[in-house]
Motif scaffolding. Structure first.
Motif, PDB file in Angstrom:
ATOM      1  N   LEU A 309      -7.006  -6.657   3.916  1.00 46.12           N
ATOM      2  CA  LEU A 309      -5.882  -6.983   4.798  1.00 46.12           C
ATOM      3  C   LEU A 309      -4.553  -6.820   4.052  1.00 46.12           C
ATOM      4  N   LYS A 310      -4.508  -7.252   2.825  1.00 43.15           N
ATOM      5  CA  LYS A 310      -3.291  -7.110   2.020  1.00 43.15           C
ATOM      6  C   LYS A 310      -2.934  -5.640   1.836  1.00 43.15           C
ATOM      7  N   TRP A 311      -3.936  -4.812   1.618  1.00 43.44           N
ATOM      8  CA  TRP A 311      -3.716  -3.373   1.464  1.00 43.44           C
ATOM      9  C   TRP A 311      -3.140  -2.787   2.747  1.00 43.44           C
ATOM     10  N   GLN A 312      -3.702  -3.162   3.893  1.00 46.61           N
ATOM     11  CA  GLN A 312      -3.210  -2.667   5.180  1.00 46.61           C
ATOM     12  C   GLN A 312      -1.756  -3.082   5.416  1.00 46.61           C
ATOM     13  N   ILE A 313      -1.444  -4.346   5.122  1.00 46.04           N
ATOM     14  CA  ILE A 313      -0.071  -4.831   5.312  1.00 46.04           C
ATOM     15  C   ILE A 313       0.893  -4.040   4.430  1.00 46.04           C
ATOM     16  N   ALA A 314       0.518  -3.840   3.163  1.00 51.64           N
ATOM     17  CA  ALA A 314       1.394  -3.137   2.225  1.00 51.64           C
ATOM     18  C   ALA A 314       1.637  -1.696   2.656  1.00 51.64           C
ATOM     19  N   GLU A 315       0.616  -1.031   3.157  1.00 54.35           N
ATOM     20  CA  GLU A 315       0.800   0.357   3.585  1.00 54.35           C
ATOM     21  C   GLU A 315       1.700   0.437   4.815  1.00 54.35           C
ATOM     22  N   ARG A 316       1.524  -0.515   5.743  1.00 54.98           N
ATOM     23  CA  ARG A 316       2.403  -0.513   6.925  1.00 54.98           C
ATOM     24  C   ARG A 316       3.844  -0.820   6.541  1.00 54.98           C
ATOM     25  N   LEU A 324      -1.157  -0.699  -4.286  1.00 57.67           N
ATOM     26  CA  LEU A 324      -1.913  -0.326  -5.478  1.00 57.67           C
ATOM     27  C   LEU A 324      -2.657  -1.525  -6.054  1.00 57.67           C
ATOM     28  N   VAL A 325      -1.993  -2.667  -6.105  1.00 59.78           N
ATOM     29  CA  VAL A 325      -2.632  -3.874  -6.648  1.00 59.78           C
ATOM     30  C   VAL A 325      -3.863  -4.237  -5.831  1.00 59.78           C
ATOM     31  N   ALA A 326      -3.730  -4.212  -4.503  1.00 55.65           N
ATOM     32  CA  ALA A 326      -4.854  -4.588  -3.632  1.00 55.65           C
ATOM     33  C   ALA A 326      -5.993  -3.583  -3.719  1.00 55.65           C
ATOM     34  N   SER A 327      -5.668  -2.307  -3.627  1.00 56.23           N
ATOM     35  CA  SER A 327      -6.724  -1.285  -3.622  1.00 56.23           C
ATOM     36  C   SER A 327      -7.440  -1.218  -4.962  1.00 56.23           C
ATOM     37  N   ALA A 328      -6.694  -1.372  -6.049  1.00 55.91           N
ATOM     38  CA  ALA A 328      -7.327  -1.324  -7.370  1.00 55.91           C
ATOM     39  C   ALA A 328      -8.255  -2.515  -7.587  1.00 55.91           C
ATOM     40  N   THR A 329      -7.857  -3.691  -7.119  1.00 53.75           N
ATOM     41  CA  THR A 329      -8.724  -4.865  -7.248  1.00 53.75           C
ATOM     42  C   THR A 329      -9.999  -4.673  -6.440  1.00 53.75           C
ATOM     43  N   LEU A 330      -9.865  -4.128  -5.249  1.00 53.76           N
ATOM     44  CA  LEU A 330     -11.045  -3.827  -4.434  1.00 53.76           C
ATOM     45  C   LEU A 330     -11.976  -2.871  -5.170  1.00 53.76           C
TER      46      LEU A 330
END
Length: 592
Positions: A309-316, A324-330
């Motif tokens: 969800l954090k990744w989606q919010i950041a991209e929008r 990057l922080v969210a996707s890398a942690t995933l």
């Protein structure tokens, strides 16, 4: 009663008197059961463990009982049966123990027993009852994907108990196949009682919600008591999804009061997701709440969903750093399955964009790369990214950080002769940072390959310069004797040392009309030495080519035919020779 793994192995084998006695000792170490130590199992001739008799046909002939239709087997009694077993009865005793462990929800222990049975009788894989038990034990051990493979026997596809456990193992409940699976599982779910039935109802509700069937999930949840926290979590999620925000929030707020840490984290995530969807919280505030949530709770589906969800919010929001922080942690901490490759590709592209952004402060760009260097592009794109970043760091005066970046590249990515040019580049940066001792260490660590002659010569030049900078000038000059085409560097060293005689000799090898600095330096050295014949020869040879230039004027003043030297002309000549030879700038901070 839990037994040590070594005792478990002994009892399962039960093939010698010592094994049986060990089992008896382990059993009687716990609460007394009023039974004597078991007799030793019979051993094969010569003391070898007797191989158990095949059991697959016998198990296949046993009648199947519905859940709860038979009394639970006493685990200590099951252990006793194994310890007393013979080759003919051992597999049956193991089966009773495996069943007892499954009934007690000790899946990992049951797996050990079932796998031991299979080693002695491979035909058990063909028996539906054994496959069902193996699937249950595997699901209890948290290995859902593996559990589903045990339930795929044709005889189990319409088996209610197997259907219920397929749902527990995370089988998809969607479309006609999902409806058929639910219909198949309902009789088994109803045959269970108490906490077992509730657990299966919850599994069905979670599966339905995961597939978007929230209305149907609520019908399953209606059969669970109102105070059940896990059910309230699922009710809250389903109510929010069906457009009942107030009722959903109430259920989730109740979970926040009385749930476990994991349940509270899931409830908080559901509330954040709902607030974001309804626009009652701004994206930035939602990200802060997600950060607080993932700080308190790590692991499992809750953290994974929060990061997604954090990744989606950041991209929008066009926030590449947060994305990057969210996707890398995933990527680092979760099994993304088929999305692993595409996710890494996106991370690498985002990292390249962030690091190469000229508007981003160099310290931040370098920090991002260093934090996510394990996810950076490989091959030529990765090398270019590192090289460009090192250039930017060096241009900003951060020579040490640039050198550390290239050292990481050399140690972790470069192979064979590719280390040569990198070691030379690192050496230059360390010299600019006034760390000549580290230059020698770097060159030693990159020894090994047979470098091509030009690369080897460059490495020797760096070694000589570092040695010179450390005050060992004689050693440095001696090193240059082993380097081809090092006359310019030798002359530079001697010029800076003001060793006029040796400089004049060394500089003759690099004199040329096009190299005006070398010509003027030679003139200055000859003036300092008082070498009038040498000055006259220098003027005769080079003045015609330099006539009409400032260098020509300086040479003419220095090498005047009447032998007089104008001090102003000497100063002008000295100012005109500020140009250094190749690598000469690395000598300027020389010590001593």
């Amino acid at each position: 009663m839990t037994r040590p793994r070594s005792i478990l192995a002994l009892v399962l084998l039960a093939g010698s008197a010592s094994a049986a006695m060990a089992a008896g000792d382990a059993r009687h170490a716990g609460p007394a059961h009023g039974t004597p130590p078991p007799a030793a199992a019979k051993a094969a001739p010569g003391g070898a463990v007797a191989k158990p008799q095949p059991f697959a046909a016998q198990l296949a002939e046993l009648p199947r009982s519905a859940p709860g239709a038979r009394a639970a087997i006493d685990i200590p009694l099951a252990w006793s049966l194994i310890a007393r077993s013979t080759a003919e009865t051992r597999q049956a005793a193991r089966w009773k123990l495996a069943t007892a462990l499954i009934d007690a929800r000790r899946g990992a222990d049951a797996l050990g027993v079932l796998e031991t049975m299979l080693r002695d009788d491979s035909a058990l894989e063909l028996v539906p009852a054994w496959r069902l038990a193996m699937g249950k034990a595997t699901a209890m051990a948290g290995r859902d994907s593996a559990a589903l493979t045990w339930f795929n026997a044709p005889e189990l596809l319409a088996d209610p108990e197997a259907c219920a456990w397929r749902i527990r193992a995370g089988a998809v409940i969607d479309g006609p196949a999902g409806s058929a699976l639910l219909k198949c599982a309902v009789p088994a779910i109803l045959a269970h009682h108490g906490a077992d039935r509730i657990a299966f109802l919850l599994d069905a509700a979670v599966g339905l919600s995961r597939s978007g069937h929230h209305d149907r999930a609520l019908r399953f949840l209606a059969a669970i008591p109102d105070q059940h926290v896990a059910a309230n979590l699922q009710r809250g999620i389903a109510l929010l999804a069906t457009g009942q925000p107030e009722a959903g929030k109430l259920r989730l707020e109740r979970v926040l009061l009385s749930g476990t840490p994991a349940e509270r984290a899931a409830a908080e995530l559901a509330l954040i997701r709902d607030a974001l969807a309804r626009g009652t919280v701004k994206p930035g505030e939602a990200v802060k709440r997600l950060d607080a949530l993932t700080f308190r709770w790590r692991g499992g589906e809750v953290e994974r969903a929060a990061l997604e969800l954090k990744w989606q919010i950041a991209e929008r929001a066009h926030d590449p750093v947060t994305a990057l922080v969210a996707s890398a942690t995933l990527f680092r901490h979760f099994d993304l399955g088929a999305q692993t490759g595409p996710t890494l590709t996106r991370i690498q592209a985002d990292l390249q964009t962030l690091v190469n952004d000229p508007k981003r402060p160099i310290a931040q760009a370098a920090g991002l790369f260093w934090e996510y260097r394990d996810l950076s592009p490989t091959g030529a794109p990765g090398d270019l990214l590192v090289s460009t970043l090192a250039d930017r760091l060096s241009a900003a005066g951060l020579h040490v950080r640039a050198a550390e970046l290239l050292q990481h590249q050399m140690q972790n990515r470069a192979i064979d002769i590719a280390k040569g040019p990198l070691s030379v580049r690192i050496a230059r940066l360390l010299l600019l940072a006034d760390k000549p001792d580290q230059v020698l260490t770097t060159l030693r660590r990159s020894d090994g390959p047979d470098y091509p002659a030009p690369i080897a010569a460059d490495r020797q030049r760096m070694q000589a310069i570092a040695t010179w900078r450390m005050g060992r000038r004689g050693d440095a000059l001696a090193m240059l004797d082993q380097v081809e085409a090092a006359d310019d560097l030798r002359a530079e060293m001697l010029w800076q040392a003001r060793d006029w005689a040796r400089f004049a000799q060394a500089n003759r090898a690099v004199l040329a009309p096009a190299r005006t600095a070398a010509v003027l330096r030679q003139a200055v050295a000859l003036v300092m030495l008082g070498d009038e014949p040498g000055l006259a020869a220098l003027r005769k040879r080079y003045f015609p080519a330099l006539r009409g230039t400032k260098a020509g004027e300086a040479l003419g003043a220095l090498a005047s035919p009447n032998g007089a030297v104008n001090p102003a002309a000497l100063d002008a000549a000295m100012a005109g020779v500020s140009e250094t030879a190749a690598d000469g700038d690395l000598l300027l901070l020389a010590r001593g």
